[in-house]
Design an enzyme around this catalytic site. Structure first.
Site, PDB file in Angstrom:
ATOM      1  N   HIS A  82      13.789 -35.324  54.255  1.00 37.75           N
ATOM      2  CA  HIS A  82      12.554 -34.683  53.771  1.00 37.75           C
ATOM      3  C   HIS A  82      11.421 -34.836  54.791  1.00 37.75           C
ATOM      4  CE1 HIS A  82      14.022 -35.259  49.334  1.00 37.75           C
ATOM      5  NE2 HIS A  82      14.822 -34.493  50.061  1.00 37.75           N
ATOM      6  N   HIS A 245      15.303 -26.287  47.542  1.00 40.42           N
ATOM      7  CA  HIS A 245      15.422 -27.668  48.015  1.00 40.42           C
ATOM      8  C   HIS A 245      16.608 -27.818  48.966  1.00 40.42           C
ATOM      9  CE1 HIS A 245      14.710 -31.932  48.202  1.00 40.42           C
ATOM     10  NE2 HIS A 245      16.018 -32.074  48.160  1.00 40.42           N
ATOM     11  N   ASP A 249      16.351 -29.374  52.654  1.00 38.90           N
ATOM     12  CA  ASP A 249      17.247 -30.381  53.222  1.00 38.90           C
ATOM     13  C   ASP A 249      17.876 -29.897  54.527  1.00 38.90           C
ATOM     14  OD1 ASP A 249      16.918 -32.386  51.350  1.00 38.90           O
ATOM     15  OD2 ASP A 249      18.739 -31.936  50.229  1.00 38.90           O
ATOM     16  N   HIS A 271      24.529 -32.384  53.527  1.00 38.24           N
ATOM     17  CA  HIS A 271      24.208 -33.209  54.696  1.00 38.24           C
ATOM     18  C   HIS A 271      25.407 -33.375  55.633  1.00 38.24           C
ATOM     19  CE1 HIS A 271      20.511 -34.047  52.641  1.00 38.24           C
ATOM     20  NE2 HIS A 271      21.114 -34.680  51.655  1.00 38.24           N
TER      21      HIS A 271
END
Length: 310
Positions: A82, A245, A249, A271
């Site tokens: 973030h 969101h 990310d 991720h």
């Protein structure tokens, strides 16, 4: 010349780590040109510097985590995405992050608080050309098959755009927009992306906490969803906050490699896939190059301008 950027002054934040639940104190400091973004664990007897690069990412379960050389046994800092997303949104190239714990504070669960911190300190232009990582040929990574299929791709583009599609077997998420495309050159990161919060399903929270995760998660730093609805009293900040969101990310995960010139597309990625994609890109010397722009007019639209203050 499109110049590198750092802060004019230092700024501080105190919060909790969403996974550790520990109180965290963090100081953001200016850094010299070509420093990059460097985390500094000042709580250790001998402070440890951790530069942010694709090869220093040591863990991607639930968050992006870095350690010296990517050594999983070395001191680490987790949940960096973030803060890095905010840095990308404001074009920050060089920054020291002094931190007294192993996790960046979650603050309100989005990048908006980090944007506010960075802009409150002021953004300084530096007398050094900004170096962009320009993608020259398409790189794609895929994992799983059938309903478990996920993929992510980088393609050449004179600019930087991100497109994301999610699929969650949850009526509350399915009722919102699950696909979104964002252009980083539009100058609307703060308005369109930064306020999108992390989210979690109630059915997953107890399992994660039994594994020592989300110990600091709460309604004031995450969207919480049961099998049918959003439980937060104030609802969603965007109609499509969930997919936004995921773009937030991805912006942070990609900024591990510095500013990009590329079109990023992902289907159900996260991720881990983002870091694999960067490593695949950098493993192919013909797939990328570093470029700078001596004339601002030659840069993609919007990339030479500072974002307006709050």
């Amino acid at each position: 010349m499109v110049k590198q950027r750092t802060l004019k002054a230092l700024t501080r934040a105190v919060g909790v780590g969403i996974h550790s639940g520990q109180k965290v104190e963090m100081t953001l400091r200016p850094a010299a040109p070509n420093t990059g973004i460097v985390f500094r664990r000042i709580d250790l007897n001998t402070p440890v510097d951790i530069p942010v690069r694709p090869d220093t990412v040591c863990d991607t379960r639930m968050a992006t985590t870095v350690s010296p050389g990517g050594d999983p046994g070395a001191p680490r800092v987790q949940t960096i995405e973030h803060l890095l997303s905010a840095c990308a949104g404001l074009g920050i190239d060089n920054l020291y992050v002094d931190i007294n714990a192993d996790e960046v504070p979650i603050l309100d669960g989005s990048a908006a608080s980090f944007v506010f911190l960075l802009q409150s300190a002021g953004i300084a232009l530096q007398e050094a050309p900004k170096r962009f990582l320009r993608v020259k040929k398409t790189i794609e990574v895929r994992r799983g098959e059938g309903k478990r299929l996920m993929w992510a791709r980088l393609e050449p583009k004179h600019g930087y755009s991100l497109s994301f599609q999610i699929e969650f077997d949850n009526p509350a998420v399915a009722a919102t927009g699950q696909q979104y495309t964002f252009d980083m050159g539009a100058g609307s990161y703060k308005k369109e992306i930064a306020r999108a919060r992390t989210f979690g399903m109630t059915r997953d929270i107890e399992l994660m906490r039994s594994r020592g995760l989300t110990l600091g998660g709460a309604m004031d730093n995450a969207i919480v969803v049961d099998d049918y609805r959003v439980l937060n009293a104030d609802g969603l900040r965007y109609d499509d906050e969930f997919v936004k969101h995921k773009i937030l990310d991805a912006i942070g995960d990609m900024h591990v490699a510095g500013p990009l010139l590329a079109a990023y597309t992902s289907f159900k990625g996260g991720h881990a896939l983002n870091n694999i994609l960067l490593r695949e890109l950098l493993a192919d010397a013909e797939a990328y190059e570093y470029v700078s722009f001596e004339q601002e007019a030659a840069a993609p639209q919007g990339f030479a301008q500072l974002a307006p203050a709050w």
